[in-house]
Design a protein around this motif. Structure first.
Motif, PDB file in Angstrom:
ATOM      1  N   ASP A 521       0.851  -1.193   0.000  1.00  7.02           N
ATOM      2  CA  ASP A 521       0.000   0.000   0.000  1.00  7.02           C
ATOM      3  C   ASP A 521       0.888   1.245   0.000  1.00  7.02           C
ATOM      4  OD1 ASP A 521      -2.340  -1.476   0.082  1.00  7.02           O
ATOM      5  OD2 ASP A 521      -2.314  -1.596   2.275  1.00  7.02           O
ATOM      6  N   ILE A 522       0.521   2.250  -0.792  1.00  6.53           N
ATOM      7  CA  ILE A 522       1.292   3.494  -0.888  1.00  6.53           C
ATOM      8  C   ILE A 522       0.565   4.600  -0.142  1.00  6.53           C
ATOM      9  CG2 ILE A 522       2.303   5.200  -2.453  1.00  6.53           C
ATOM     10  CD1 ILE A 522       2.546   3.085  -4.556  1.00  6.53           C
ATOM     11  N   ASP A 523       1.301   5.320   0.690  1.00  6.00           N
ATOM     12  CA  ASP A 523       0.734   6.442   1.427  1.00  6.00           C
ATOM     13  C   ASP A 523       0.109   7.448   0.458  1.00  6.00           C
ATOM     14  OD1 ASP A 523       0.823   7.915   4.225  1.00  6.00           O
ATOM     15  OD2 ASP A 523       1.394   9.381   2.695  1.00  6.00           O
ATOM     16  N   SER A 524      -1.039   8.018   0.822  1.00  8.81           N
ATOM     17  CA  SER A 524      -1.763   8.929  -0.082  1.00  8.81           C
ATOM     18  C   SER A 524      -0.933  10.156  -0.448  1.00  8.81           C
ATOM     19  CB  SER A 524      -3.089   9.354   0.560  1.00  8.81           C
ATOM     20  OG  SER A 524      -2.858   9.971   1.812  1.00  8.81           O
ATOM     21  N   ASP A 525      -0.168  10.706   0.503  1.00  7.42           N
ATOM     22  CA  ASP A 525       0.682  11.871   0.197  1.00  7.42           C
ATOM     23  C   ASP A 525       1.755  11.509  -0.807  1.00  7.42           C
ATOM     24  OD1 ASP A 525      -0.768  13.422   1.938  1.00  7.42           O
ATOM     25  OD2 ASP A 525       0.563  13.044   3.646  1.00  7.42           O
ATOM     26  N   LEU A 526       2.314  10.318  -0.670  1.00  8.00           N
ATOM     27  CA  LEU A 526       3.343   9.876  -1.612  1.00  8.00           C
ATOM     28  C   LEU A 526       2.742   9.614  -2.983  1.00  8.00           C
ATOM     29  CD1 LEU A 526       6.330   9.095  -1.900  1.00  8.00           C
ATOM     30  CD2 LEU A 526       5.723   6.788  -1.184  1.00  8.00           C
ATOM     31  N   ALA A 527       1.549   9.007  -3.000  1.00  5.49           N
ATOM     32  CA  ALA A 527       0.895   8.694  -4.273  1.00  5.49           C
ATOM     33  C   ALA A 527       0.516   9.952  -5.044  1.00  5.49           C
ATOM     34  CB  ALA A 527      -0.342   7.838  -4.019  1.00  5.49           C
ATOM     35  N   SER A 528       0.165  11.028  -4.331  1.00  8.04           N
ATOM     36  CA  SER A 528      -0.259  12.267  -5.014  1.00  8.04           C
ATOM     37  C   SER A 528       0.891  12.952  -5.729  1.00  8.04           C
ATOM     38  CB  SER A 528      -0.886  13.223  -3.994  1.00  8.04           C
ATOM     39  OG  SER A 528       0.076  13.612  -3.021  1.00  8.04           O
ATOM     40  N   ASN A 529       2.131  12.627  -5.369  1.00  9.57           N
ATOM     41  CA  ASN A 529       3.302  13.250  -6.000  1.00  9.57           C
ATOM     42  C   ASN A 529       3.872  12.420  -7.142  1.00  9.57           C
ATOM     43  OD1 ASN A 529       3.330  15.528  -4.294  1.00  9.57           O
ATOM     44  ND2 ASN A 529       4.361  14.354  -2.674  1.00  9.57           N
ATOM     45  N   VAL A 535       5.143   4.988 -21.465  1.00  8.41           N
ATOM     46  CA  VAL A 535       6.265   4.393 -22.191  1.00  8.41           C
ATOM     47  C   VAL A 535       5.801   3.727 -23.482  1.00  8.41           C
ATOM     48  CG1 VAL A 535       7.681   4.104 -20.146  1.00  8.41           C
ATOM     49  CG2 VAL A 535       6.081   2.291 -20.785  1.00  8.41           C
ATOM     50  N   ARG A 536       4.578   3.338 -23.528  1.00  5.55           N
ATOM     51  CA  ARG A 536       3.937   2.853 -24.741  1.00  5.55           C
ATOM     52  C   ARG A 536       2.437   2.915 -24.503  1.00  5.55           C
ATOM     53  NH1 ARG A 536       6.138  -2.282 -22.998  1.00  5.55           N
ATOM     54  NH2 ARG A 536       4.487  -3.700 -22.258  1.00  5.55           N
ATOM     55  N   PRO A 537       1.618   2.834 -25.523  1.00  5.35           N
ATOM     56  CA  PRO A 537       0.171   2.984 -25.343  1.00  5.35           C
ATOM     57  C   PRO A 537      -0.377   2.033 -24.281  1.00  5.35           C
ATOM     58  CG  PRO A 537       0.706   3.034 -27.671  1.00  5.35           C
ATOM     59  CD  PRO A 537       1.986   2.703 -26.950  1.00  5.35           C
ATOM     60  N   GLY A 538      -1.009   2.608 -23.277  1.00  8.35           N
ATOM     61  CA  GLY A 538      -1.611   1.812 -22.215  1.00  8.35           C
ATOM     62  C   GLY A 538      -0.695   1.477 -21.067  1.00  8.35           C
ATOM     63  N   VAL A 539       0.585   1.838 -21.168  1.00  8.98           N
ATOM     64  CA  VAL A 539       1.543   1.526 -20.106  1.00  8.98           C
ATOM     65  C   VAL A 539       2.261   2.798 -19.682  1.00  8.98           C
ATOM     66  CG1 VAL A 539       3.584   0.206 -19.440  1.00  8.98           C
ATOM     67  CG2 VAL A 539       1.898  -0.812 -20.970  1.00  8.98           C
ATOM     68  N   SER A 540       2.120   3.134 -18.394  1.00 10.67           N
ATOM     69  CA  SER A 540       2.801   4.297 -17.836  1.00 10.67           C
ATOM     70  C   SER A 540       3.589   3.867 -16.611  1.00 10.67           C
ATOM     71  CB  SER A 540       1.800   5.387 -17.446  1.00 10.67           C
ATOM     72  OG  SER A 540       1.114   5.865 -18.579  1.00 10.67           O
ATOM     73  N   ILE A 541       4.717   4.529 -16.381  1.00 14.49           N
ATOM     74  CA  ILE A 541       5.536   4.212 -15.217  1.00 14.49           C
ATOM     75  C   ILE A 541       5.906   5.492 -14.493  1.00 14.49           C
ATOM     76  CG2 ILE A 541       6.477   2.099 -16.207  1.00 14.49           C
ATOM     77  CD1 ILE A 541       9.037   3.612 -16.828  1.00 14.49           C
ATOM     78  N   ALA A 542       6.231   5.310 -13.207  1.00 10.09           N
ATOM     79  CA  ALA A 542       6.664   6.452 -12.403  1.00 10.09           C
ATOM     80  C   ALA A 542       7.650   5.945 -11.362  1.00 10.09           C
ATOM     81  CB  ALA A 542       5.474   7.116 -11.714  1.00 10.09           C
ATOM     82  N   LYS A 556       3.685  -1.123   3.722  1.00 15.41           N
ATOM     83  CA  LYS A 556       3.219   0.207   3.343  1.00 15.41           C
ATOM     84  C   LYS A 556       4.406   1.080   3.009  1.00 15.41           C
ATOM     85  CE  LYS A 556       0.038   3.904   4.667  1.00 15.41           C
ATOM     86  NZ  LYS A 556      -0.931   4.381   5.680  1.00 15.41           N
ATOM     87  N   LEU A 557       4.309   1.796   1.889  1.00 11.20           N
ATOM     88  CA  LEU A 557       5.355   2.716   1.450  1.00 11.20           C
ATOM     89  C   LEU A 557       4.956   4.126   1.853  1.00 11.20           C
ATOM     90  CD1 LEU A 557       8.040   2.447  -0.066  1.00 11.20           C
ATOM     91  CD2 LEU A 557       6.830   3.047  -2.170  1.00 11.20           C
ATOM     92  N   GLN A 558       5.808   4.736   2.685  1.00 12.61           N
ATOM     93  CA  GLN A 558       5.488   6.052   3.224  1.00 12.61           C
ATOM     94  C   GLN A 558       6.479   7.093   2.740  1.00 12.61           C
ATOM     95  OE1 GLN A 558       5.710   5.052   7.427  1.00 12.61           O
ATOM     96  NE2 GLN A 558       3.485   4.793   7.548  1.00 12.61           N
ATOM     97  N   VAL A 559       6.108   8.391   2.884  1.00 14.95           N
ATOM     98  CA  VAL A 559       6.983   9.508   2.517  1.00 14.95           C
ATOM     99  C   VAL A 559       8.196   9.509   3.437  1.00 14.95           C
ATOM    100  CG1 VAL A 559       7.142  12.014   2.315  1.00 14.95           C
ATOM    101  CG2 VAL A 559       5.021  10.851   1.701  1.00 14.95           C
ATOM    102  N   LEU A 560       9.381   9.771   2.854  1.00 15.29           N
ATOM    103  CA  LEU A 560      10.589   9.853   3.665  1.00 15.29           C
ATOM    104  C   LEU A 560      10.510  11.037   4.620  1.00 15.29           C
ATOM    105  CD1 LEU A 560      13.382   9.154   1.011  1.00 15.29           C
ATOM    106  CD2 LEU A 560      12.748   7.683   2.917  1.00 15.29           C
ATOM    107  N   SER A 561      10.858  10.792   5.863  1.00 17.66           N
ATOM    108  CA  SER A 561      10.899  11.892   6.831  1.00 17.66           C
ATOM    109  C   SER A 561      12.172  12.717   6.624  1.00 17.66           C
ATOM    110  CB  SER A 561      10.864  11.327   8.247  1.00 17.66           C
ATOM    111  OG  SER A 561      12.033  10.564   8.502  1.00 17.66           O
ATOM    112  N   LYS A 562      12.207  13.905   7.215  1.00 19.67           N
ATOM    113  CA  LYS A 562      13.376  14.780   7.069  1.00 19.67           C
ATOM    114  C   LYS A 562      14.627  14.114   7.641  1.00 19.67           C
ATOM    115  CE  LYS A 562      10.843  19.158   7.095  1.00 19.67           C
ATOM    116  NZ  LYS A 562      10.648  20.475   7.783  1.00 19.67           N
TER     117      LYS A 562
END
Length: 655
Positions: A521-529, A535-542, A556-562
């Motif tokens: 699961d990806i944290d909502s703040d991280l997902a919004s960024n 990369v080709r029709p129908g396939v996107s990466i980030a 769960k993947l969370q935003v890195l803290s300072k």
């Protein structure tokens, strides 16, 4: 994944699976067929049983063994309280078992041995009817045995059992060594055990420590019976046990969720696959009618729940149609009243036809009306004064236990066994009827065997498997060959396109089911960024950079803290901050040559080859090799190398 077999009896299953660091036990049935090796427990003094001669094995010279055996018509029996074959407790460490999933009340009778006599600390799941009816089963068998205690206990025979011609073949694959057999648990033990069971409904999902999810699906075999799906985010395991596609009283089988499993575990098929339950039910009624016509009594050894409800319904109708309306039916069991009452308050677990009767309003089962009308009478024991007051002959008596080793049935066989007008009808397939009757011989009463087993037969199971399409199938070894008494019936085997693994008691099977992926699961703040790039029709990466939190087998993947960014940005050799962007795609040669010119490099020459191209820069004695999947810069000057690296990066796409 590992599969561990803790029972060799396909119809009394107890198995375990280990997957994703979780150990799950599937059923804990009690093999009661071993009780056949023991002498019956009579309610009152039995002249027949007490007069049986002692028996001593010829090859063993131990005078103490003489008092442990009795002989009847050439058959040998142990003169002691009955003992039962429990699941293996040494193959796995039971304190590591996380959960026990129960499919039906018949597959739950060994639970007290596990929860009360081992270090088991896990959770037990079962449906509400399974728990309640299993309670009745346990209470009945415990009371049967406790009210007729044996003054002595035989144990020496276990050291020499191979020299003893017992009714039960203890060397068969499904039986453990007699040294592991145990006597029945106590009332306190089974009450403490059942208090640890958590109730669950059909299709309700339970979480097993975050690793797996389990769901019970209606199996159609008996009230509350279920099959289990055990799944992770990417794998699926199905446990298929005691199922029925016939239309009886339980809720119909729900097979759709069982499709496309990575592993399917199958057991508990019909013990009488060569006979039709409907035709057996017809013969059951006809034979009882014939016995009543000549003034005989009918004895039906049975369990206190299950098929007995259908027997009441069909037999009552047959008696009415055949003119035997005045013949009373007696249901004798310590739990008879509870069984009859409880079955009529379980409407949501029954077929839609029986559910609809509740809204008329009527009871789902007709035995309630039979009780009100006086045609069906129930008693806790035949020793009660109330039974003796109501009792009249000819009559029909339903009572236990089907093994004929304990319960009111023992006294009734001795009471009616000397008349050929009387009839005993066997409907339960768990016990071979001739072996069950062996200690009562010679017997004059007539015997009819009408086994009624509504579980899937081989034909139905094979048809179902073709629809479910599992990748791997685990079955008892006895399902790979025809039954010993029907060796010519080559159709009585499991035939499936899946990869088949067969097992015997104590086998451990490694299965080709490995963890390939996990869900994060990806944290909502991280997902919004995130900025996906197509990369080709129908396939996107980030690209994504974050802190991975693992807790209770969930990720769960969370935003890195300072503080984390500061630590990763430091010059520590073991920590680095990932790049903001990653490059991909093919190098734009025209753009690369343009960037070289802007940097004052005009002598670059391109040589094409089969692998790509090579760019020679003579003024700096530099070569850039560009291939389909890699680019190599060969240069002595570090500053020129870094300059060329940045140029190549600009010629690629970024994500």
């Amino acid at each position: 994944m590992k599969f561990i077999s803790l029972s060799g009896n396909a119809c009394k299953p107890c198995n375990a699976i280990k997957f994703k660091s979780t150990l799950v036990m599937l059923d804990c049935a009690l093999d009661t067929t071993t009780s056949m090796a023991f002498l019956p427990l009579p309610l009152v003094h039995s002249n027949h049983l007490s007069s049986l001669p002692n028996w001593t094995p010829k090859d063993v010279k131990d005078p103490q063994l003489e008092n442990e055996f009795k002989e009847c018509c050439g058959r040998v029996f142990i003169d002691s309280a009955p003992e039962f074959c429990i699941p293996e407790t040494s193959t796995i460490n039971l304190k590591h078992v996380d959960v026990i999933l129960i499919s039906n009340y018949q597959s739950m009778l060994a639970l007290p041995y596990i929860t009360e006599r081992t270090e088991f600390k896990g959770i037990v799941y079962a449906t509400e009817p399974t728990l309640q009816i299993a309670t009745q089963y346990m209470e009945e068998i415990v009371k049967y045995i406790e009210r007729t205690p044996k003054s002595k206990q035989a144990s020496l025979w276990k050291k020499n059992y191979k020299h003893i011609p017992l009714v039960v073949n203890v060397d068969t694959a499904h039986n453990s060594k007699p040294i592991l057999w145990q006597q029945m648990y106590s009332t306190k033990e089974f009450n403490n055990s059942l208090a640890k069971v958590k109730v669950i409904g059909f299709s309700e999902q339970i979480d097993i420590f975050g690793s797996l999810h389990a769901q019970p699906m209606s199996a159609g075999y008996c009230i509350g019976s279920c099959n289990w799906t055990i799944s992770s985010n990417h794998e699926k395991i199905v446990y298929l046990s005691n199922s029925s596609t016939l239309t009886t009283h339980p809720k119909p089988m729900d097979h759709i969720p069982l499709r496309n499993a990575d592993v399917l575990i199958l057991n508990n098929l019909s013990q009488t696959p060569h006979v039709n339950p409907d035709s057996m039910l017809g013969e059951f009624c006809i034979n009882i009618g014939k016995a009543l016509q000549i003034g005989g009594n009918v004895l039906i050894p049975c369990y206190s729940s299950g098929v007995i409800y259908d027997l009441f319904e069909c037999l009552a109708l047959h008696l009415e149609q055949s003119g035997h309306l005045s013949v009373p039916m007696y249901f004798v069991s310590p739990v008879a009243e509870h069984s009859l009452a409880y079955s009529n308050i379980l409407a949501e677990w029954l077929t839609s036809n029986k559910q609809s009767r509740v809204y008329i309003p009527e009871e789902p089962f007709p035995h309630a009306a039979l009780v009100r009308g006086g045609r069906l009478k129930h008693f806790k024991s035949i020793s009660l004064d109330s039974f003796n007051t109501e009792f009249k002959t000819p009559c029909i008596v339903f009572t236990g236990h089907p093994s004929l080793r304990f319960g009111d049935v023992v006294h009734l066989i001795e009471l009616w066994g000397n008349s050929s007008n009387n009839l005993i009808v066997f409907t339960e397939p768990d016990f071979p009827y001739m072996e069950a009757l062996a200690p009562y011989q010679p017997l004059q009463m007539r015997v009819v065997y009408c086994p009624i087993d509504t579980s899937l037969n081989f034909s139905q199971a094979n048809k179902l498997l073709r629809d479910l399409r599992p990748k791997n199938l685990i079955i008892p070894q006895c399902y790979t060959t025809p039954p010993p008494f029907l060796k010519h019936r080559t159709d009585l085997v499991i035939d499936c396109e899946a990869t088949i693994f067969s097992y015997k008691r104590n086998n451990v099977i490694k299965l080709p089911l490995k963890r390939s992926f996990e869900r994060i699961d990806i944290d909502s703040d991280l997902a919004s960024n995130l900025l996906p790039v197509q990369v080709r029709p129908g396939v996107s990466i980030a690209t994504v950079t974050g802190s991975l939190l693992a807790k209770d087998n969930k990720f769960k993947l969370q935003v890195l803290s300072k503080s984390q960014i500061h630590e990763l940005s430091s010059e520590s050799p073991t920590h680095t901050l990932p790049p903001v962007h990653y490059t991909w795609g093919s190098i734009d040669l025209q753009l690369f040559m343009s960037l070289l010119s802007k940097a004052g490099i005009y002598d670059a020459v391109i040589d094409q080859n089969s692998n790509g191209c090579v760019v020679h820069i003579r003024s700096h004695e530099t070569v850039v090799e560009m291939e389909e999947n890699s680019t190599t810069i060969i240069c002595d000057s570090n500053s020129i190398r870094l300059l060329l690296r940045d140029m190549i990066s600009e010629c690629l796409k970024r994500v």
